[in-house]
Design a protein around this motif. Structure first.
Motif, mmCIF file in Angstrom:
data_model
loop_
_atom_site.group_PDB
_atom_site.id
_atom_site.type_symbol
_atom_site.label_atom_id
_atom_site.label_comp_id
_atom_site.label_asym_id
_atom_site.label_seq_id
_atom_site.Cartn_x
_atom_site.Cartn_y
_atom_site.Cartn_z
ATOM 1 N N GLN B 6 0.839 -1.195 0.000
ATOM 2 C CA GLN B 6 0.000 0.000 0.000
ATOM 3 C C GLN B 6 0.870 1.238 0.000
ATOM 4 O O GLN B 6 1.991 1.222 0.522
ATOM 5 C CB GLN B 6 -0.839 0.087 1.280
ATOM 6 C CG GLN B 6 -2.002 -0.810 1.365
ATOM 7 C CD GLN B 6 -2.777 -0.607 2.635
ATOM 8 O OE1 GLN B 6 -2.876 -1.534 3.428
ATOM 9 N NE2 GLN B 6 -3.329 0.579 2.847
ATOM 10 N N MET B 7 0.308 2.315 -0.528
ATOM 11 C CA MET B 7 1.024 3.585 -0.463
ATOM 12 C C MET B 7 1.149 4.007 0.998
ATOM 13 O O MET B 7 0.289 3.714 1.832
ATOM 14 C CB MET B 7 0.314 4.655 -1.268
ATOM 15 C CG MET B 7 -1.072 4.993 -0.805
ATOM 16 S SD MET B 7 -1.885 6.151 -1.929
ATOM 17 C CE MET B 7 -0.950 7.645 -1.638
ATOM 18 N N GLU B 8 2.260 4.672 1.288
ATOM 19 C CA GLU B 8 2.499 5.098 2.655
ATOM 20 C C GLU B 8 1.674 6.330 2.965
ATOM 21 O O GLU B 8 1.418 7.171 2.105
ATOM 22 C CB GLU B 8 3.982 5.400 2.858
ATOM 23 C CG GLU B 8 4.835 4.158 2.873
ATOM 24 C CD GLU B 8 6.200 4.404 3.477
ATOM 25 O OE1 GLU B 8 7.112 3.622 3.186
ATOM 26 O OE2 GLU B 8 6.354 5.388 4.211
ATOM 27 N N GLY B 9 1.275 6.449 4.205
ATOM 28 C CA GLY B 9 0.562 7.640 4.639
ATOM 29 C C GLY B 9 1.428 8.479 5.540
ATOM 30 O O GLY B 9 2.627 8.254 5.636
ATOM 31 N N PRO B 10 0.826 9.436 6.221
ATOM 32 C CA PRO B 10 -0.603 9.728 6.103
ATOM 33 C C PRO B 10 -0.956 10.488 4.832
ATOM 34 O O PRO B 10 -0.116 11.193 4.285
ATOM 35 C CB PRO B 10 -0.875 10.573 7.348
ATOM 36 C CG PRO B 10 0.430 11.248 7.634
ATOM 37 C CD PRO B 10 1.495 10.276 7.220
ATOM 38 N N THR B 20 -7.438 8.741 -3.696
ATOM 39 C CA THR B 20 -6.973 7.471 -4.245
ATOM 40 C C THR B 20 -5.924 6.926 -3.300
ATOM 41 O O THR B 20 -4.961 7.625 -2.978
ATOM 42 C CB THR B 20 -6.363 7.622 -5.650
ATOM 43 O OG1 THR B 20 -7.341 8.136 -6.554
ATOM 44 C CG2 THR B 20 -5.874 6.263 -6.161
ATOM 45 N N ILE B 21 -6.114 5.693 -2.849
ATOM 46 C CA ILE B 21 -5.096 4.985 -2.074
ATOM 47 C C ILE B 21 -4.697 3.773 -2.908
ATOM 48 O O ILE B 21 -5.516 2.902 -3.197
ATOM 49 C CB ILE B 21 -5.606 4.537 -0.695
ATOM 50 C CG1 ILE B 21 -6.024 5.752 0.134
ATOM 51 C CG2 ILE B 21 -4.514 3.757 0.029
ATOM 52 C CD1 ILE B 21 -6.599 5.393 1.501
ATOM 53 N N SER B 85 -11.964 10.019 7.981
ATOM 54 C CA SER B 85 -10.643 9.933 8.604
ATOM 55 C C SER B 85 -10.513 8.604 9.340
ATOM 56 O O SER B 85 -11.291 8.307 10.252
ATOM 57 C CB SER B 85 -10.433 11.101 9.569
ATOM 58 O OG SER B 85 -10.470 12.339 8.893
ATOM 59 N N ALA B 86 -9.542 7.817 8.950
ATOM 60 C CA ALA B 86 -9.395 6.464 9.475
ATOM 61 C C ALA B 86 -8.114 5.869 8.872
ATOM 62 O O ALA B 86 -7.430 6.507 8.083
ATOM 63 C CB ALA B 86 -10.599 5.602 9.103
ATOM 64 N N VAL B 87 -7.847 4.620 9.240
ATOM 65 C CA VAL B 87 -6.764 3.872 8.602
ATOM 66 C C VAL B 87 -7.389 2.826 7.691
ATOM 67 O O VAL B 87 -8.313 2.111 8.104
ATOM 68 C CB VAL B 87 -5.849 3.200 9.643
ATOM 69 C CG1 VAL B 87 -4.714 2.449 8.942
ATOM 70 C CG2 VAL B 87 -5.272 4.231 10.605
ATOM 71 N N TYR B 88 -6.897 2.750 6.477
ATOM 72 C CA TYR B 88 -7.448 1.854 5.463
ATOM 73 C C TYR B 88 -6.436 0.752 5.152
ATOM 74 O O TYR B 88 -5.266 1.024 4.877
ATOM 75 C CB TYR B 88 -7.817 2.640 4.206
ATOM 76 C CG TYR B 88 -8.959 3.596 4.447
ATOM 77 C CD1 TYR B 88 -8.740 4.841 5.033
ATOM 78 C CD2 TYR B 88 -10.269 3.242 4.137
ATOM 79 C CE1 TYR B 88 -9.791 5.704 5.298
ATOM 80 C CE2 TYR B 88 -11.319 4.093 4.383
ATOM 81 C CZ TYR B 88 -11.078 5.328 4.976
ATOM 82 O OH TYR B 88 -12.130 6.178 5.233
#
Lengths: 116, 110
Positions: B6-10, B20-21, B85-88
């Motif tokens: 996955q792409m890094e956040g935040p 888009t993630i 707003s959350a972690v996906y």
């Protein structure tokens, strides 16, 4: 999809003690998974529990530290033994419904454990 | 073995912006693909899923398309809200062991 109940939802424990987390599913499932989610991290699979056989542990996890029971097709427990502050995490129970054709992962709400 | 990247956040966005993630995977066979969401202080909840190539999963305005040719399952939303707003987490179920990405934190400002 299945409903999963986990308890306790949270607990604060002292170093050196043990805590057992329960996971109850409202339908019969073949495989159950126990995960750990450390603060700010993703999910790490601890072990896979099949009814009637010993749990299969992932690299870095051992039965003496995380004994698991799976007495029937709807229930499992995970014990975190001889706890230290590094064990502070969310522990999640998950079931695989692939056998039913639904092919969906379903999670419990998690048990948030803080070790002092 | 199976893996999910996955792409890094935040990822930080203003309300009503497009999201888009990115998620790509490596697996043998034809896995099922999932997006899970974890709101602050809560456990993981299934957001959407796709079980075969070209399937589009959708829920709550989010959608993702199973792209076998690019081994991707990117999460998109046309207009995000503060409540998003959350972690996906992107995940796959291939053989029998579910595999998760590291999670991408989304922060939406008013």
């Amino acid at each position: 999809s299945a409903v999963i109940s986990q308890k306790p939802s949270r607990d604060i424990c002292q170093r050196g003690t043990s805590l057992t987390i329960q996971c109850q599913v409202d339908s019969q499932v073949t495989m159950m998974f126990w995960y750990r989610q450390q603060p700010g991290q993703s999910l790490t699979l601890i072990a896979t529990a099949n009814q009637g056989s010993e749990a299969t542990y992932e690299s870095g996890f051992v039965i003496d530290k995380f004994p698991i029971s799976r007495p029937n097709l709807t229930f499992s427990t995970l014990t975190v033994s001889n706890m230290s502050p590094e064990d502070s995490s969310i522990y999640l129970c998950s079931v695989d419904l692939s056998g039913s054709g639904a092919n969906v992962l379903t999670f419990g709400a998690g048990s948030r454990l803080t070790v002092l | 073995g199976d893996s999910v990247t996955q792409m890094e956040g935040p990822v930080t966005l203003s309300e009503e912006a497009c999201l888009t993630i990115n998620c790509t995977y490596t697996a043998t066979g034809y896995p099922s693909l999932f997006w899970y969401v974890q709101y602050p202080g809560e456990g993981l909840q299934l957001l959407l899923k796709a079980t075969k190539a070209d399937d589009k999963g959708s829920n709550k305005g989010f959608e993702a398309t199973y792209r076998k040719e690019t081994t991707s399952f990117h999460l998109e939303k046309g207009s995000v809200q503060v409540s998003d707003s959350a972690v996906y987490f992107c995940a796959l179920l291939g053989s029998y062991i579910p595999t998760f990405g590291r999670g991408t934190s989304l922060i939406v400002h008013p």
